[in-house]
Design an enzyme around this catalytic site. Structure first.
Site, PDB file in Angstrom:
ATOM      1  N   GLY A   6      46.927 117.373 -22.990  1.00  0.00           N
ATOM      2  CA  GLY A   6      46.038 117.032 -21.871  1.00  0.00           C
ATOM      3  C   GLY A   6      46.106 118.077 -20.784  1.00  0.00           C
ATOM      4  N   GLY A   8      44.418 118.062 -17.991  1.00  0.00           N
ATOM      5  CA  GLY A   8      43.870 117.522 -16.743  1.00  0.00           C
ATOM      6  C   GLY A   8      44.824 117.839 -15.599  1.00  0.00           C
ATOM      7  N   GLY A  11      48.629 116.904 -16.336  1.00  0.00           N
ATOM      8  CA  GLY A  11      49.169 117.786 -17.389  1.00  0.00           C
ATOM      9  C   GLY A  11      49.427 119.186 -16.841  1.00  0.00           C
ATOM     10  N   LYS A 177      53.056  99.781 -10.616  1.00  0.00           N
ATOM     11  CA  LYS A 177      51.916 100.709 -10.557  1.00  0.00           C
ATOM     12  C   LYS A 177      50.648  99.994 -11.040  1.00  0.00           C
ATOM     13  CE  LYS A 177      49.814 104.615  -9.869  1.00  0.00           C
ATOM     14  NZ  LYS A 177      49.812 105.830 -10.608  1.00  0.00           N
ATOM     15  N   ASN A 195      39.943 105.128  -0.736  1.00  0.00           N
ATOM     16  CA  ASN A 195      41.052 104.160  -0.697  1.00  0.00           C
ATOM     17  C   ASN A 195      41.271 103.573   0.705  1.00  0.00           C
ATOM     18  OD1 ASN A 195      41.275 104.947  -3.301  1.00  0.00           O
ATOM     19  ND2 ASN A 195      43.320 105.849  -3.147  1.00  0.00           N
TER      20      ASN A 195
HETATM   21  O1  PAF Z   1      44.321 105.711  -9.876  1.00  0.00           O
HETATM   22  C1  PAF Z   1      44.498 106.232  -8.771  1.00  0.00           C
HETATM   23  O2  PAF Z   1      43.611 106.772  -8.149  1.00  0.00           O
HETATM   24  C2  PAF Z   1      45.896 106.200  -8.171  1.00  0.00           C
HETATM   25  O3  PAF Z   1      46.778 105.695  -9.131  1.00  0.00           O
HETATM   26  C3  PAF Z   1      46.019 105.430  -6.856  1.00  0.00           C
HETATM   27  C4  PAF Z   1      47.467 105.069  -6.621  1.00  0.00           C
HETATM   28  C5  PAF Z   1      45.197 104.186  -6.842  1.00  0.00           C
HETATM   29  C6  PAF Z   1      45.659 106.319  -5.693  1.00  0.00           C
HETATM   30  O4  PAF Z   1      44.331 106.723  -5.663  1.00  0.00           O
END
Ligand code: PAF
Length: 302
Positions: A6, A8, A11, A177, A195
């Site tokens: 990967g 990306g 990686g 997570k 976010n």
């Molecule tokens: O998937 C994502 O974008 C990240 O894991 C997180 C923690 C939500 C931050 O953008």
């Protein structure tokens, strides 16, 4: 030597830092590429260029394989390399979401399988061109018994990217997570916001309900989560990544497959096994599915 599947952002982040700390690496991606130069910009804005061997197949059947593709691609990426992977070669899975390790264990029953989760943030600004945008903790831990003797790999990785730790109870870190992703990703993708917007009261109500809904399952699985603490952790991530678009927001924006089935979808499967109802999480999962299908129809009509 490390072999990284990967090319990306994540990686490339590990590739650059393993090269920086003197390791031989091989970057493996699906398409044959003539690109062999990796451009890395660190958090201080310092730009470094690395010579980075790049191939379409695993060439060493004993050194650890770090799989950094997104959850929906993990199984296929490893299937493609199956004939080159040694029967006892260590496979490390590093991605958002859960459920891949179970698929990989079926394909490679004799291989040590390690699960990893990282909070390091990185942007892929072009092919083999990355910019680190945030520091975070990385946890690795054994998915199966065979992986238990490999804690030293976390020490090696810790020298490349700081704050990398081995956890025997990796499941707890993966679920943490997962809950962060369940709370943040669908809302940012459905409402097309960064976010940080989720700190607003209307979104906070949703986040509290999502966590409350997940608690009976988290308790059933004995993960030791406290509801108030979990909401605080999620809000700390929202603040720390306020100016970022979540990965699911970007996937919907660019009409790509999302990690939906490995994020909310994984929780929903577990909840149904225990007959626990989670209507809000289920509705968020359905809404992302609808957005994905809409993108697919659009792509087919273009
Ligand atoms: O998937 C994502 O974008 C990240 O894991 C997180 C923690 C939500 C931050 O953008």
């Amino acid at each position: 030597m490390w072999q990284i599947i990967g090319a990306g952002a994540i990686g490339c982040l590990w590739a650059a830092n393993l090269l920086r700390t003197g390791h031989k690496i091989q970057l493996i991606s699906r398409k044959n590429s003539t690109l062999k130069t990796l451009y890395y910009q660190d958090l201080q804005g310092k730009k470094v260029i690395y010579d980075c061997p790049h191939s379409i197949k695993i060439t060493d059947s004993s050194s650890p394989i770090l799989v950094c593709v997104k959850a929906p691609q993990v199984k296929d990426a490893l299937l493609q390399q199956r004939k080159y992977i040694g029967s006892q070669q260590v496979i490390i899975l590093m991605h958002n979401g859960m459920g891949c390790a179970e698929q990989v264990a079926k394909l490679f029953p004799n291989n040590p399988i390690i699960c990893a989760t990282t909070a390091n943030a990185c942007l892929l600004t072009g092919p083999l061109n990355i910019q680190q945008t945030g520091l975070g903790i990385t946890y690795l831990g054994p998915f199966n018994e065979l992986a238990k003797p490999f804690s030293h790999l976390a020490s090696t990785l810790n020298k490349a990217v700081a704050n990398c730790h081995w956890r025997v109870d990796i499941k707890q870190k993966l679920w943490l997570k997962l809950m962060i992703n369940i709370a943040i990703n669908p809302l940012t993708a459905i409402f097309k916001v960064k976010n940080g917007e989720l700190a607003k009261p209307s979104f906070q109500m949703h986040i509290k309900s999502v966590v409350a809904e997940a608690m009976p399952l988290l308790n059933k699985l004995n993960l030791g989560f406290n509801q108030t603490e979990l909401i605080t952790i999620i809000n700390n991530v929202i603040i720390a990544t306020a100016t970022n678009h979540s990965s699911m927001n970007r996937d919907i924006h660019f009409q790509r497959t999302t990690e939906n089935d490995y994020i909310s979808g994984y929780l929903l499967k577990k909840a149904s096994q225990y007959k626990i109802v989670t209507p809000l999480i289920s509705s968020l999962h359905e809404q992302i599915k609808a957005l994905e299908n809409h993108s697919l129809t659009q792509l087919n009509n273009d």
